[in-house]
Design an enzyme around this catalytic site. Structure first.
Site, PDB file in Angstrom:
ATOM      1  N   ASP A   1      38.084  37.800  38.352  1.00  0.00           N
ATOM      2  CA  ASP A   1      39.347  38.507  38.557  1.00  0.00           C
ATOM      3  C   ASP A   1      39.547  39.582  37.491  1.00  0.00           C
ATOM      4  O   ASP A   1      39.352  39.336  36.299  1.00  0.00           O
ATOM      5  CB  ASP A   1      40.493  37.489  38.494  1.00  0.00           C
ATOM      6  CG  ASP A   1      41.840  38.138  38.694  1.00  0.00           C
ATOM      7  OD1 ASP A   1      42.048  38.718  39.767  1.00  0.00           O
ATOM      8  OD2 ASP A   1      42.673  38.087  37.768  1.00  0.00           O
TER       9      ASP A   1
ATOM     10  N   GLU B   1      35.636  41.551  40.824  1.00  0.00           N
ATOM     11  CA  GLU B   1      36.798  42.243  41.397  1.00  0.00           C
ATOM     12  C   GLU B   1      36.994  43.537  40.608  1.00  0.00           C
ATOM     13  O   GLU B   1      37.612  43.549  39.541  1.00  0.00           O
ATOM     14  CB  GLU B   1      38.067  41.389  41.315  1.00  0.00           C
ATOM     15  CG  GLU B   1      39.183  41.995  42.148  1.00  0.00           C
ATOM     16  CD  GLU B   1      40.549  42.074  41.479  1.00  0.00           C
ATOM     17  OE1 GLU B   1      41.480  42.582  42.107  1.00  0.00           O
ATOM     18  OE2 GLU B   1      40.691  41.653  40.317  1.00  0.00           O
TER      19      GLU B   1
HETATM   20  C1  GLC Z   1      43.775  40.739  40.427  1.00  0.00           C
HETATM   21  C2  GLC Z   1      44.391  39.993  41.581  1.00  0.00           C
HETATM   22  C3  GLC Z   1      45.857  40.289  41.655  1.00  0.00           C
HETATM   23  C4  GLC Z   1      46.502  39.903  40.337  1.00  0.00           C
HETATM   24  C5  GLC Z   1      45.776  40.542  39.148  1.00  0.00           C
HETATM   25  C6  GLC Z   1      46.202  39.932  37.852  1.00  0.00           C
HETATM   26  O1  GLC Z   1      43.819  42.104  40.594  1.00  0.00           O
HETATM   27  O2  GLC Z   1      43.738  40.329  42.778  1.00  0.00           O
HETATM   28  O3  GLC Z   1      46.454  39.618  42.729  1.00  0.00           O
HETATM   29  O4  GLC Z   1      47.841  40.315  40.359  1.00  0.00           O
HETATM   30  O5  GLC Z   1      44.383  40.368  39.228  1.00  0.00           O
HETATM   31  O6  GLC Z   1      45.560  38.699  37.627  1.00  0.00           O
END
Ligand code: GLC
Length: 613
Positions: free
Chosen positions: A260, A302
């Site tokens: 993430d 991500e």
């Molecule tokens: C990522 C997640 C998102 C979250 C962010 C902070 O981008 O997809 O939903 O708000 O991380 O953890």
């Protein structure tokens, strides 16, 4: 450990030891902490179950297993989908019926509901939210999934912890050892300097990158929400402990770890604090750590950034980083195309992706749990006279149903009142007009929306990589407006598309003639065809085609002499693709009919999947 296991571990360690040590020392210059890390790896290898080790060996021997054409993913919230982890386990048959063999369980680790960011503020990395179940339940679920050939993905929220995490609590009490795991400052000087170069993630719902903690007289760095404290990866203690958490979760039977917000994990004054080179060092070390302890586990990065920033997260062939990355620009460009009915930019974007080495695996999706951020290639759009600000405003208007014939039902997300910037939320079905069509009850509008939903999925399935559906999209689930009345959610419009799975609607997927059945059965058919045709695998070469009409996107996929052609009409009127200079007869994979590809009609919001006979 048995002799065989000791040998296996030592062999894997030997393969990576020198590079791992080199990178670790480069970052931390701390031999005893490195020694400790290796001890952790040994411990987690030892603790890993025999059945997971069997999976490790199987996948090690078949490293391309995730590049084939039979994987279909679905992302889902445990509570929305099955109530609890055990509830999800009871729904595995539904997932199988939906052809899904990869599930992404949205964040389920311990969090405080009022300060949770949808679970992305983790209080304890080794505990499941009590309303969802226990770690044993999770192991039960991953085990049951493996028996059915389903891979399980979870989030590893590594950039920050919740302010309710044990470390944060101790830091707040002034314990220096724990304060050093975060970024603490007793005055505004350094925070102000950071603010000069670090953009804001949530400018409206959580402005700024620092939060004042009056009880301890310090500012703490909070890139996301104020209750998500950024971890300080300059501290090797943070790295070692987070690696232990990663391996602990992998040992629960998780197959895919979603990293993430990974671009944010290294901070440096005077920079944007995004994608710094140390981030790549850390991801590379994680890749090696995984290959030593749990080689079947994949890393999914991500990286919600422009393409030039995304691709480096694959690393190089000799020094790979992530196994898979989100195809985020393609996703945003897809919705731009839905609004403009002009495939020019999408074609350019796909050409760039198709030109990348085929070992790069992308995760393709139409919608996810987050907003659509409109990260388009504006330099290219400028050539056509489209400027970023007004174009974003147009897209946001279009998807709220405020422009032209649009019947979309989106909502804005994090509208920045100063810059005028905003992002967008809504389910695929509602953005495609199904919600409005059902309200109006007009059959032709319902047809149009369903056609658009199916066409977009057919197009997504034709990209290279792994398609991941958003739970509910397979039955055309619309927006959930109820979040407005929930005080923990009302300020975050992403909850618009995070509604509960409607199981009554899912039951209608069995009833011919219903919308649910029309969408579900159409997607099923496509998924089956995709699994049968090898040219859908990552090994195929893919190119876009000149169709002679800007509203029609053409994609060809070729593998070992087999050729597939996909034609997708983003326009509102039936069109004929004329410029396809291909010879020979083609078969429509969906209807079975033989067609002449030199002039082929594609209905409005329709598509064709063709195979050269
Ligand atoms: C990522 C997640 C998102 C979250 C962010 C902070 O981008 O997809 O939903 O708000 O991380 O953890």
């Amino acid at each position: 450990m048995s002799k065989r296991e000791t040998e296996e571990f030592e062999l894997r360690l030997k393969k990576h030891h020198d590079e791992l040590r080199w990178l670790y020392m480069e970052l931390y210059n701390n031999g005893s902490m490195f020694f400790e890390l290796i001890g952790y790896l040994r411990k987690f290898y030892e603790e890993r179950s025999a059945s997971l080790k069997v999976i490790d060996r199987r996948k090690e021997a078949d490293p391309n297993w995730y590049r084939r054409n039979d994987l279909v993913g679905m992302m889902l919230y445990i509570d929305n989908f099955g109530g609890t982890i055990n509830g999800v386990r009871e729904k595995l048959d539904y997932l199988q019926k939906s052809n899904v063999n990869y599930i992404h369980l949205m964040p389920f680790l311990d969090t405080v509901p009022e300060r949770s960011d949808g679970g992305y503020a983790v209080k304890d990395f080794r505990k499941v939210q009590s309303n969802l179940g226990t770690m044993e339940d999770l192991e039960g679920l991953t085990n049951a999934c493996h028996k059915k050939g389903i891979q399980v993905c979870m989030d590893f929220v590594m950039n920050h912890t919740s302010e309710d995490h044990e470390w944060a609590k101790r830091a707040r009490q002034g314990d220096g050892e724990y304060m050093s795991r975060y970024f603490f400052f007793n005055n505004r000087e350094i925070p102000d300097r950071y603010e000069q170069t670090v953009p804001q993630v949530f400018p409206t719902s959580a402005p700024g990158n620092f939060t004042w903690l009056p009880e301890c007289g310090h500012y703490v760095m909070t890139t996301f929400y104020p209750y998500q404290w950024d971890l300080n990866y300059r501290n090797p203690r943070v790295f070692n402990e987070m690696m232990a958490n990663f391996l602990y979760l992998a040992n629960r039977g998780i197959d895919i770890i979603r990293l993430d917000a990974v671009p944010y994990i290294w901070k440096e004054l005077g920079t944007s604090c995004r994608n710094l080179k140390q981030v790549h060092t850390i991801v590379r070390m994680m890749r090696m750590i995984g290959e030593i302890v749990c080689p079947s586990v994949l890393l999914l990065g991500e990286v919600v950034m422009e393409p030039s920033k995304v691709v480096p997260y694959f690393g190089t062939v000799e020094k790979p980083e992530c196994h898979m990355l989100y195809n985020v620009t393609t996703m945003a460009t897809t919705w731009h195309t839905v609004a403009t009915k002009d495939t020019t930019l999408l074609r350019e974007q796909l050409d760039k992706v198709f030109a990348l080495p085929s070992q790069y695996v992308f995760l393709n999706y139409l919608r996810c749990h987050d907003d659509i951020g409109w990260g388009l290639d504006y330099a290219s759009l400028r050539r056509f006279g489209m400027e970023e600000r007004p174009h974003k405003a147009y897209l946001n208007d279009f998807f709220r149903g405020l422009r032209g014939l649009s019947t979309s039902r989106g909502e804005l997300y994090n509208e920045d009142l100063i810059t005028g910037d905003a992002r967008l939320c809504g389910t695929t079905a509602s953005l495609c007009g199904l919600q409005a069509a059902l309200e109006s009850g007009k059959p032709e509008e319902i047809d149009r929306a369903i056609n658009a939903i199916v066409m977009l999925h057919a197009y997504m399935f034709m990209q290279s990589g792994i398609p991941v559906l958003y739970s509910g999209d397979e039955i055309g689930q619309c927006n959930d407006d109820s979040y407005h009345a929930d005080k923990n959610k009302a300020s975050d419009s992403r909850y618009l598309h995070r509604g509960k799975m409607d199981w009554e609607a899912a039951a209608r997927a069995e009833v011919p003639g219903t919308c649910e059945h029309r969408i579900f059965s159409a997607l099923s058919r496509l998924e089956t065809i995709r699994a049968e045709e090898d040219a859908f695998s990552c090994d195929a070469s893919a190119v876009t085609l000149d169709t002679g009409d800007q509203a029609i996107l053409g994609i060809a996929r070729c593998l070992k002499g087999e050729m597939l052609v996909g034609l997708f009409n983003f326009g509102d009127i039936d069109k004929t693709a004329k410029a396809l200079h291909s010879t020979g007869s083609y078969q429509d994979l969906v209807t079975g009919e033989t067609v002449d590809i030199t002039a082929i009609t594609i209905p409005a919001q329709g598509f064709r999947w063709l195979k050269r006979a």
